[in-house]
Design an enzyme around this catalytic site. Structure first.
Site, PDB file in Angstrom:
ATOM      1  N   GLY A  12       0.834  -1.205   0.000  1.00  0.00           N
ATOM      2  CA  GLY A  12       0.000   0.000   0.000  1.00  0.00           C
ATOM      3  C   GLY A  12       0.863   1.245   0.000  1.00  0.00           C
ATOM      4  N   ILE A  14       1.075   3.825   2.056  1.00  0.00           N
ATOM      5  CA  ILE A  14       1.711   4.112   3.337  1.00  0.00           C
ATOM      6  C   ILE A  14       2.703   3.010   3.694  1.00  0.00           C
ATOM      7  CG2 ILE A  14       1.300   4.308   5.826  1.00  0.00           C
ATOM      8  CD1 ILE A  14      -1.255   5.829   5.175  1.00  0.00           C
ATOM      9  N   GLY A  15       2.332   1.753   3.478  1.00  0.00           N
ATOM     10  CA  GLY A  15       3.232   0.643   3.768  1.00  0.00           C
ATOM     11  C   GLY A  15       4.527   0.731   2.993  1.00  0.00           C
ATOM     12  N   TYR A 147     -15.627   0.701   9.347  1.00  0.00           N
ATOM     13  CA  TYR A 147     -14.207   1.071   9.305  1.00  0.00           C
ATOM     14  C   TYR A 147     -13.813   1.829  10.574  1.00  0.00           C
ATOM     15  CZ  TYR A 147      -9.862   3.199   7.600  1.00  0.00           C
ATOM     16  OH  TYR A 147      -8.553   3.603   7.460  1.00  0.00           O
TER      17      TYR A 147
END
Length: 237
Positions: A12, A14-15, A147
């Site tokens: 992802g 951010i990852g 979420y």
């Protein structure tokens, strides 16, 4: 020598940014992804020897999570939980299947992964566990009730586990991003983005690097007295 750090959700936005920062800091990484192997391949080409292992798994599926756990054989000093997906829609129209998948992905799978890796950290009296949660885990958001709920569960888990394992030399913290410019927010039109920016004092979206810089710090010795914190990176939102 750096630490062996597992990044859950390394493909992802951010990852991937966190992976690059931790690699730059001299750590060795174990990378988990679900579907986007291209990004993982790019990290491997760039940093070869510093990538210790690659794992593919759908952590919203209980059986795939158990398969993933069986693959974790390398000694791990730290974990970053950065995987995830958004779900938008009215709560009363949310299916039970979606609820189960979101709970598995954000709550149960991280619990199981932590539970498996924690004993060795305790035996070594050192370790770092970091969750990337969300502003909605604290504030809540309409049309993102499920979420918000699972992100709130992550925040509570961080605060409680931090107290339990602090005497064993293990740090547990979370970064709580606000509006970050990632593919997860790609469904918004320019008008919707502009309306959000008006609510943010810094008048802009954050970047994945804004999150990654803090993650790098939390894996450094300089952050050793930060424990059980939910660190907001929101531009003041």
């Amino acid at each position: 020598m750096g630490k062996n750090i597992l990044i859950v959700g390394a493909s992802g936005d951010i990852g991937t940014a966190i992976a690059r920062q931790l690699l730059e800091a001299g750590h060795q990484l174990l990378l988990h992804y679900h579907t986007n192997k291209q990004i993982i391949n790019e990290l491997c080409k760039e940093h070869g020897e510093a990538i210790l292992a690659i794992y593919q798994a759908d952590l919203s599926n209980e059986q795939d999570c158990k398969r993933f756990l069986k693959m974790l054989e390398i000694s791990i000093d730290g974990i970053v939980f950065a995987s995830g997906k958004a779900y938008y829609g009215l709560f009363q129209e949310t299916s039970e299947t979606t609820m189960d998948e979101m709970i598995q992905l954000y709550v149960k799978s991280p619990w199981l992964i932590t539970k498996q890796l924690l004993p060795k950290m305790i035996s070594k009296q050192t370790g770092t566990i970091l969750f990337i949660t969300s502003i909605w885990g604290e504030q809540g958001a309409s049309n993102e009730v499920v979420y918000s709920a699972v992100k709130g569960a992550q925040n509570s888990f961080v605060k409680a586990l931090a107290k339990e394992v602090a005497p064993s030399g293990i740090s547990v913290n979370a970064i709580s991003p606000g509006f970050i410019d990632t593919k997860m927010n790609g469904h918004l039109c320019e008008k919707e983005r502009a309306a959000i920016f008006k609510e943010i004092p810094q008048n802009r979206a954050g970047t994945p690097d804004d999150i990654a810089y803090m993650a790098r710090f939390l894996f450094s010795d300089e952050s050793s007295y930060i424990q059980g914190a939910i660190i907001d990176i929101t531009g003041g939102w």
